[in-house]
Write a protein that holds these residues in place. Structure first.
Motif, PDB file in Angstrom:
ATOM      1  N   UNK A   1       0.834  -1.216   0.000  1.00 56.61           N
ATOM      2  CA  UNK A   1       0.000   0.000   0.000  1.00 56.61           C
ATOM      3  C   UNK A   1       0.862   1.257   0.000  1.00 56.61           C
ATOM      4  N   UNK A   2       1.905   1.273   0.854  1.00 56.93           N
ATOM      5  CA  UNK A   2       2.757   2.457   0.980  1.00 56.93           C
ATOM      6  C   UNK A   2       3.681   2.642  -0.222  1.00 56.93           C
ATOM      7  N   UNK A   3       4.252   1.543  -0.709  1.00 63.86           N
ATOM      8  CA  UNK A   3       5.300   1.639  -1.731  1.00 63.86           C
ATOM      9  C   UNK A   3       4.792   1.558  -3.163  1.00 63.86           C
ATOM     10  N   UNK A   4       3.598   0.988  -3.353  1.00 61.30           N
ATOM     11  CA  UNK A   4       3.054   0.861  -4.713  1.00 61.30           C
ATOM     12  C   UNK A   4       1.716   1.589  -4.840  1.00 61.30           C
ATOM     13  N   UNK A   5       0.778   1.270  -3.949  1.00 62.46           N
ATOM     14  CA  UNK A   5      -0.557   1.864  -4.027  1.00 62.46           C
ATOM     15  C   UNK A   5      -0.518   3.384  -3.991  1.00 62.46           C
ATOM     16  N   UNK A   6       0.255   3.940  -3.073  1.00 59.22           N
ATOM     17  CA  UNK A   6       0.356   5.400  -2.950  1.00 59.22           C
ATOM     18  C   UNK A   6       0.955   6.022  -4.210  1.00 59.22           C
ATOM     19  N   UNK A   7       1.896   5.313  -4.839  1.00 64.87           N
ATOM     20  CA  UNK A   7       2.539   5.828  -6.060  1.00 64.87           C
ATOM     21  C   UNK A   7       1.541   5.826  -7.227  1.00 64.87           C
ATOM     22  N   UNK A   8       0.716   4.773  -7.291  1.00 64.81           N
ATOM     23  CA  UNK A   8      -0.339   4.748  -8.316  1.00 64.81           C
ATOM     24  C   UNK A   8      -1.253   5.959  -8.171  1.00 64.81           C
ATOM     25  N   UNK A   9      -1.667   6.226  -6.932  1.00 69.20           N
ATOM     26  CA  UNK A   9      -2.562   7.355  -6.672  1.00 69.20           C
ATOM     27  C   UNK A   9      -1.894   8.683  -7.022  1.00 69.20           C
ATOM     28  N   UNK A  10      -0.639   8.841  -6.591  1.00 64.37           N
ATOM     29  CA  UNK A  10       0.094  10.080  -6.876  1.00 64.37           C
ATOM     30  C   UNK A  10       0.277  10.282  -8.371  1.00 64.37           C
ATOM     31  N   UNK A  11       0.609   9.195  -9.080  1.00 63.40           N
ATOM     32  CA  UNK A  11       0.826   9.297 -10.529  1.00 63.40           C
ATOM     33  C   UNK A  11      -0.446   9.766 -11.230  1.00 63.40           C
ATOM     34  N   UNK A  12      -1.591   9.235 -10.804  1.00 62.10           N
ATOM     35  CA  UNK A  12      -2.846   9.634 -11.474  1.00 62.10           C
ATOM     36  C   UNK A  12      -3.195  11.092 -11.149  1.00 62.10           C
ATOM     37  N   UNK A  13      -2.915  11.533  -9.925  1.00 62.05           N
ATOM     38  CA  UNK A  13      -3.153  12.945  -9.565  1.00 62.05           C
ATOM     39  C   UNK A  13      -2.212  13.849 -10.381  1.00 62.05           C
ATOM     40  N   UNK A  14      -0.938  13.430 -10.505  1.00 60.53           N
ATOM     41  CA  UNK A  14       0.043  14.224 -11.251  1.00 60.53           C
ATOM     42  C   UNK A  14      -0.286  14.271 -12.742  1.00 60.53           C
TER      43      UNK A  14
END
Length: 303
Positions: free
Chosen positions: A91-104
């Motif tokens: 969740x911290x190392x992959x899930x959060x990055x997926x979310x950040x990438x879509x926001x960016x």
């Protein structure tokens, strides 16, 4: 002036980025972390509480400040707990990055993501950026998966891989191998140190510099970023002892196999730094120069 939002601003790297942005004033800063702000200076920048496991919260904060770039330092980096708490690590190392990438992607924000030498198996270090990853641990797997998320996203991404980051924060709340070795040897505490793993330790200030250079130069792609000196872990500890004039007799050399660690470590990582040096102007300290930076900061804290 560009606005930079930093995740994990209470961590070692996050605090160094904050310090550098406050001293150079070439960017506006929005520092974010879970919980209250632990950086000693509270003026000259914005602080927002942000939980990277809560996409709605992240979107809200990012939409409010509309940064030009996000430096994503928050992660689960303790290698052994990643083996035993796989769901949280994911969740911290992959899930959060997926979310950040879509926001960016949505807001057209440059995303600078911190990764690790542990994406490699350590069979043929030092590594260039285009070397084939082959992680040995679940931590390494999650960091590699996050890299792939970014490579498949349409946001303006930068991946900065690094190795053993050391330095100090003002409240000394974060330890690392340099401080651990120094503190143990000052007390004369017996320590076991592995003699069959090789790394290129990285001064936190150098890594912070490189993150800001990536924003300044509007970089894109993967950069391997570390210190410039390759050494075994036990040599690192001996060099710490030599620098501070400490007795080395409490150090016992051991093999990695004698440690019953949950996660397997790569034998020899290290990076070829030409790309970061040429394209970004990265210029790291030597290990002893880095220790001198730490020593100066410790003296300032204690004065």
């Amino acid at each position: 002036m560009k606005t930079i939002l930093v995740t994990g601003s209470n961590g070692l790297l996050g605090q160094k980025i904050t310090a550098q942005l406050l001293s150079h004033k070439q960017f506006h800063l929005v520092a974010t972390s879970k919980g209250k702000n632990r950086f000693p200076v509270k003026e000259g920048y914005k602080y927002a509480e942000m939980d990277i496991l809560d996409k709605e919260n992240m979107e809200q904060v990012i939409a409010q400040y509309r940064p030009d770039a996000i430096i994503h330092t928050a992660a689960m980096t303790n290698v052994d707990p990643c083996e035993t708490e796989k769901e949280l690590a994911y969740q911290l190392n992959v899930g959060a990055v997926k979310d950040l990438a879509s926001i960016c992607e949505h807001y057209q924000i440059q995303l600078i993501h911190l990764s690790t030498d542990f994406v490699f198996d350590g069979a043929s270090g030092p590594y260039a950026e285009d070397a084939i990853p082959n992680p040995l641990s679940y931590y390494g797997q999650t960091k590699l998966e996050a890299e792939k998320v970014l490579q498949n996203s349409s946001c303006n991404w930068v991946i900065i891989r690094t190795i053993i980051v050391y330095g100090i924060v003002n409240d000394l709340s974060r330890s690392n191998i340099v401080l651990w070795a120094k503190n143990a040897l000052e007390k004369g505490t017996a320590i076991n140190v592995v003699n069959d793993q090789w790394r290129m330790p990285t001064l936190a200030e150098d890594l912070a510099d490189c993150c800001l250079l990536a924003v300044e130069k509007d970089a894109r792609g993967i950069y391997n970023v570390s210190g410039k000196d390759m050494m075994s872990i036990v040599e690192l500890v001996y060099r710490v002892a030599d620098f501070w004039g400490l007795d080395k007799s409490p150090i016992t050399e051991i093999s990695s196999a004698s440690l019953s660690q949950a996660a397997k470590r790569p034998v020899r990582t290290g990076f070829i730094l030409n790309k970061a040096m040429t394209e970004l102007g990265y210029n790291p300290h030597s290990f002893e120069e880095g220790l001198a930076v730490v020593d100066r900061q410790l003296k300032e804290l204690n004065s």
